[in-house]
Enzyme design. Structure first.
Site, short mmCIF file in Angstrom:
data_model
loop_
_atom_site.label_atom_id
_atom_site.label_comp_id
_atom_site.label_asym_id
_atom_site.label_seq_id
_atom_site.Cartn_x
_atom_site.Cartn_y
_atom_site.Cartn_z
N ASP A 317 51.32 -26.87 -35.72
CA ASP A 317 50.60 -28.14 -35.68
C ASP A 317 51.54 -29.34 -35.53
O ASP A 317 51.09 -30.45 -35.25
CB ASP A 317 49.74 -28.31 -36.94
CG ASP A 317 48.58 -27.32 -36.96
OD1 ASP A 317 48.20 -26.82 -35.88
OD2 ASP A 317 48.06 -27.04 -38.05
N ARG A 348 47.18 -29.05 -25.97
CA ARG A 348 48.18 -30.01 -26.47
C ARG A 348 49.47 -30.02 -25.63
O ARG A 348 50.29 -30.91 -25.81
CB ARG A 348 48.50 -29.74 -27.94
CG ARG A 348 47.38 -30.18 -28.86
CD ARG A 348 47.72 -30.04 -30.33
NE ARG A 348 46.60 -30.50 -31.13
CZ ARG A 348 46.30 -30.07 -32.35
NH1 ARG A 348 47.05 -29.14 -32.92
NH2 ARG A 348 45.26 -30.56 -33.00
#
Ligand code: S3P
Length: 429
Positions: A317, A348
């Site tokens: 993350d 991402r």
């Protein structure tokens, strides 16, 4: 769509209290719901994602109250949940969806889970496949890979699941279903992912055994018992500020009660390898369940690093914010084997390549490998959150080092994990 304007910063300083860890807050609510008696959660994160877990257990007949700053979950025990009267709305939360599916697989009723646009694109087969092997019936689009999914729980049998991906959500779903199974259930993963579920299950009285580094076995359980759970501050939220302090000249920030679970601290190891000035002081008192401690980060020159695939689970993350750090580091940072980033709340890799490129960074991706050359003086630009909280916050930190103001579109998505981000940023700038 809320635009957020970030101006270049001169130096960040202060002592910050970060919100409760998102992963642990979800687990506190979900496991509290199937424990006997009251689970009192201290420092529970208040955010849209955790709200999805709360709403779901309430719909399953569990009472949840806010009292004196704590969240109280009146657990129904393993077998006390009620069939939901409507579809369970997971919002944007992958953790709620996947962990709850493990619990629902063990219930003697059917439930349907739905999610928002982003969650409805994310792969669920990784969880439905092992749960079906245990005996649950799961139906949904693309052979049960996409929401909405209907889970018909029932009598489960224990399995030994060798997971092809290191995923705490997959591991947790199988272990939670294992509480309801006949016989032991084991999960082996290629690389150890965050172990919050294992720690919490043991803490609440489940019989759990780690067989080797990456294999864990849970025995079927009669009951879990509700307890007080004090949620550490979220290292993933703190990471934005630790990187900000490391790349904005003149900065020094201190954080406290940060979760220092070794399955989550890859970001600290990596920043240290980059030469960042981090000082860690583990807190001796609170190391019974999840370790916590204080971290101070100060500005200093950074150097590029190579991140190998086996390092990814411990910092998955934090990769967006580490990409920002890499734009300010001397040399070429290479992130290998980052494919899991493509199936997060947004892709991402693409979102960060687009946003940082617009700000003048030298970043590109080849498949699942990302290359970032630094240091580069970033420039202010108009960029997008891609409806993703971590992309939004990572770009906000990049903007602190830019030559002019940056506008981030869709910044309201920070509410998923860190509603106070703008307030804390203002506090330290
Ligand atoms: C989480 C596990 C990770 C992480 C996510 C939270 C959890 O996902 O990226 O933000 O709380 O278990 P995966 O299990 O998909 O790796």
């Amino acid at each position: 769509m809320a635009d957020f304007v970030v101006h270049p910063a001169r130096g960040l300083s202060g002592r910050l209290h970060f919100p409760g860890d998102k992963s642990i807050s979800h687990r506190s609510i979900l496991l509290g719901a199937i424990s006997k008696g009251t689970t009192r959660i201290l420092h529970c994160l208040k955010s849209a994602d955790v709200e999805a877990s709360r709403r779901a257990v309430e719909e399953l007949g569990v009472e949840v109250q806010d009292k004196d700053g704590a969240v109280l979950v009146q657990g129904k025990g393993l077998h006390g949940l009620k069939p939901p009267r409507q579809e369970l709305d997971m919002g944007n939360s992958g953790t709620t969806t996947r962990l709850l599916m493990g619990i629902l697989a063990g219930q003697p009723f059917s439930s349907t889970l739905k999610g928002d646009e982003s969650l409805s694109r994310r792969p669920m087969k990784r969880v439905t496949e092992p749960l079906e092997r245990m005996g649950a019936e799961i139906r949904g689009p693309k052979g049960g890979d996409l929401l909405p999914l209907t889970v018909k729980g029932g009598r489960l049998k224990g399995i030994r699941y060798v997971s092809p991906i290191p995923s705490a959500q997959v591991k947790s779903a199988v272990l939670l279903a294992g509480l309801y199974a006949q016989g032991p259930t084991s999960v082996k993963e290629p690389v150890l992912s965050r172990d919050h579920t294992e720690r919490m299950l043991s803490f609440l009285g489940a019989r759990l055994k780690r067989n080797s580094g990456t294999e864990v076995t849970v025995e079927p359980s009669d009951s879990l018992r509700g307890r007080e759970l004090s949620v550490p501050a979220d290292i993933s939220s703190a990471a934005f500020f630790l990187v900000a302090a490391s790349i904005v000249p003149g900065s020094s920030l201190t954080t406290c009660r940060i979760g220092l679970n070794p399955t989550r601290t890859g970001v600290l190891d990596l920043l240290t390898r980059m030469g960042a000035r981090l000082v860690l002081s583990p807190d001796k008192k609170e190391t019974g369940w999840e370790p916590v401690g204080e971290i101070t980060a100060s500005f200093g020159p950074l150097k590029a690093v190579v991140i190998e695939p086996q390092e990814i689970p411990r910092l998955i993350d934090e990769l967006p914010i580490l990409m920002v750090a890499a734009t300010q580091a001397q040399g070429t940072t290479v992130i290998r084997g980052a494919g899991e980033l493509r199936v997060k709340e947004t892709d991402r890799i693409d979102s960060m390549v687009e946003g940082l490129s617009a700000m003048g960074a030298r970043i590109h991706a080849e498949g699942d490998t990302v290359f970032i050359e630094g240091p580069v003086r970033l420039k202010g630009a108009r960029v997008r959150s891609f409806s993703d909280h971590r992309t939004a916050m990572a770009l906000a930190v990049a903007a602190l080092t830019a030559g002019g103001p940056t506008v981030i579109e869709g910044f309201e998505w920070v509410n998923i994990s860190f509603p106070d981000f703008p307030k804390l940023l203002e506090e330290v700038c």
